[in-house]
Design a protein around this motif. Sequence first.
Motif, PDB file in Angstrom:
ATOM      1  N   GLY A  80       0.786  -1.229   0.000  1.00 18.01           N
ATOM      2  CA  GLY A  80       0.000   0.000   0.000  1.00 18.01           C
ATOM      3  C   GLY A  80       0.812   1.269   0.000  1.00 18.01           C
ATOM      4  N   SER A 105      -1.257   4.509  -1.575  1.00 17.71           N
ATOM      5  CA  SER A 105      -1.830   5.541  -0.709  1.00 17.71           C
ATOM      6  C   SER A 105      -0.917   6.760  -0.712  1.00 17.71           C
ATOM      7  CB  SER A 105      -1.983   5.002   0.720  1.00 17.71           C
ATOM      8  OG  SER A 105      -2.547   5.983   1.561  1.00 17.71           O
ATOM      9  N   THR A 108      -0.632  11.070  -1.620  1.00 22.31           N
ATOM     10  CA  THR A 108      -1.296  12.343  -1.873  1.00 22.31           C
ATOM     11  C   THR A 108      -0.264  13.325  -2.398  1.00 22.31           C
ATOM     12  OG1 THR A 108      -2.723  14.052  -0.915  1.00 22.31           O
ATOM     13  CG2 THR A 108      -0.948  13.218   0.471  1.00 22.31           C
ATOM     14  N   ARG A 112       0.578   8.623   2.553  1.00 18.32           N
ATOM     15  CA  ARG A 112      -0.341   8.866   3.678  1.00 18.32           C
ATOM     16  C   ARG A 112       0.042   7.934   4.825  1.00 18.32           C
ATOM     17  NH1 ARG A 112      -5.021  11.617   1.898  1.00 18.32           N
ATOM     18  NH2 ARG A 112      -5.267  11.667  -0.380  1.00 18.32           N
TER      19      ARG A 112
END
Length: 675
Positions: free
Chosen positions: A454, A458, A460, A617
């Motif tokens: 992940g 994940s 941003t 994140r």
Amino acid sequence: MSQDATVNAGDIARLADVGRAAVSNWRRRYEDFPRPVGGTASSPLFSLPEVEEWLRRNGKLRAVSLGDRIWQRLRASAGDLRLGDLLGQVGAFLLFLSRDPEGWKRLAAEDDPAARLPRLLAKATPDLPVTAGGPRPSGELLRLIAEMAEREGAIETFEFLCERFIEVHSRRLGLTRPDVAGLMIRLAAADAESVLDPACGMGGLLLAAGAPRLLGQDVNHTVAQLAAVRLLLRGRDARIVAGDALRGDGFPGEQVDAVVCDPPFNERAWGHAELVGDPRWAYGVPPRGESELAWVQHCLAHVRPGGLVAILMPSAAAARRSGRRIRSGLLRAGALRAVITLAAAGPDLWLLRRPARGEPLPASILVADATGDLGLAEAAWRAHLAGEDLPDRARAVQIIDLLDDEVDVGPVRHLAFRGSARDYFRVRDRFSAASAALTAALPDLEALPEPAPGWEASVTTVAELAKAGLVTIHHSSLKSMPEPAEHRGGAPGRHRGDREGGGCPGEATGEGGGHRERRLPLLTADDLMAGGRPSGSIPPAAGLVTTRPGDIVVSPATARVVDEGGAVLGPHLSLLRVDRTTIDPDFLAGFLRFSAARTRAHVHSTRVDARRARVPRLPLSGQRLYGRAFRRLLELEDGVRELASAGQALARAGLEGLASGRLRPRGRAQDGEPG
């Protein structure tokens, strides 16, 4: 997208958000990777549609930015040989767009906006050095460029495309390092009202100048056009001329307050035969192999009496026998004031002052070695002007001592054997302390076979964090370096380098009369790279952006969390203030540094693009863990820089001490060896 569009390895790396080494690895590992369709063996070109399809099929394609799409279309439309001409047309269009937005709205409504564009450009941009010609952008491309300009600004759009252009033609373009450009402006043109660069290239030196009036010339018509657009888009009063400044002076009889120049070196076909009787050669006719001394005299001819010239010169120009007559003439007239080595292999910075009638001649010139520490150049020059003690690696040499058969003004000769025996041991202690600090700075990291599950999914961006209110971004309101305190005029008023607006709310310093003598610490991009402590100062003014503890300051090259507040952001810096209940500053600063290292196209870039940086994140506890590691690595970078500086100083002190007899090796000489 046109089927003819091609991309190179760097373009592919950007499409996939990886390094160039990954692209080379894909070409070796995957048999179905697209084959080159053009270019050379060392710089192949690939079909863009084929590359996009391969990246999409292998799950490696990220969203292509509008800027990249525009750039790819430009390359497909013109090819690399005519790319500069087309980029000049794009710059003229952006200038037209900023000057006549309503005119573009009317033109955009037509079926083919490109048809009438040349006439409109000629009317709206008469101050560009090159008239419209060559390849032209299509109507569809014009609309894409206008869309990007509306989103990000005309200046940002053009700088983005210029960075891509420099990537393609980096070997053909001579670019002055921004730290060197800033130094030259501060030393020669800090308080100038008019500045000339007769070999301006893409305008790097003129962009660094804060003078109200700017003049430039370049032999390359395409490059002159790009320089003019860069300056005019910023609203500068600039006149750029295309042509050879030595053979065809674009500003005959013009005199300015300061001249800065980074001329081409070692040119034999500079016009020696046809310029033998030129009135600019006040200090002697330059020999055929001394084109740099022709540039020196050209610059002096264009500066007013008492005005300064800062020019970069090859190290050999300080001692070549063919140029000794001219060097002697410059010294006898009091024109040559300083020679400062900027790097071990050159160049040297020559500072000259056009003699004014009736003024006393200087008795000495400054020689200095600023290798690895450009700040020493500025400190030595200020001290020399003030008659104060000079720093190490700087010396005032009597002109009478230079007027021998060689007239050697090179710092390397005159700075030898200046130290004492104690210098070696003092620097050795500094080296030992820096070496020990490196080991302490190493973070404790463990290796993983692949990123954690992940990790890449994940993600941003800073732009998304800002939109969510977790990050506030402020850009420096200063467009150029302010003049030093000792050069301020007596009349009160706001400094020319200050600009109103853009400051952090509630942080603008006062403008009342009681504040006029107060100075605020000024943080520059060089300071940020060197350790984060401000080296300059600036008078209070409205709109200045000042730091608080915990702020992240970002330059085009790095990012750093500041521990002490109250410093004013210098040019080309941005400030990110985070919600510390959600984001760890050191964590975010680490990814901003990583982004700067990967996306900064060239050393000349001054564009801070922090909003595009990608950030995983993580919960706050995880961020803090990574943040501590990032901070340790930054301390490691600082330590390596200090160790390198101390090591150079230690080797120099040891060499000078042994050669001068002030030091000797310990132990007893063996039989047959000198005692």
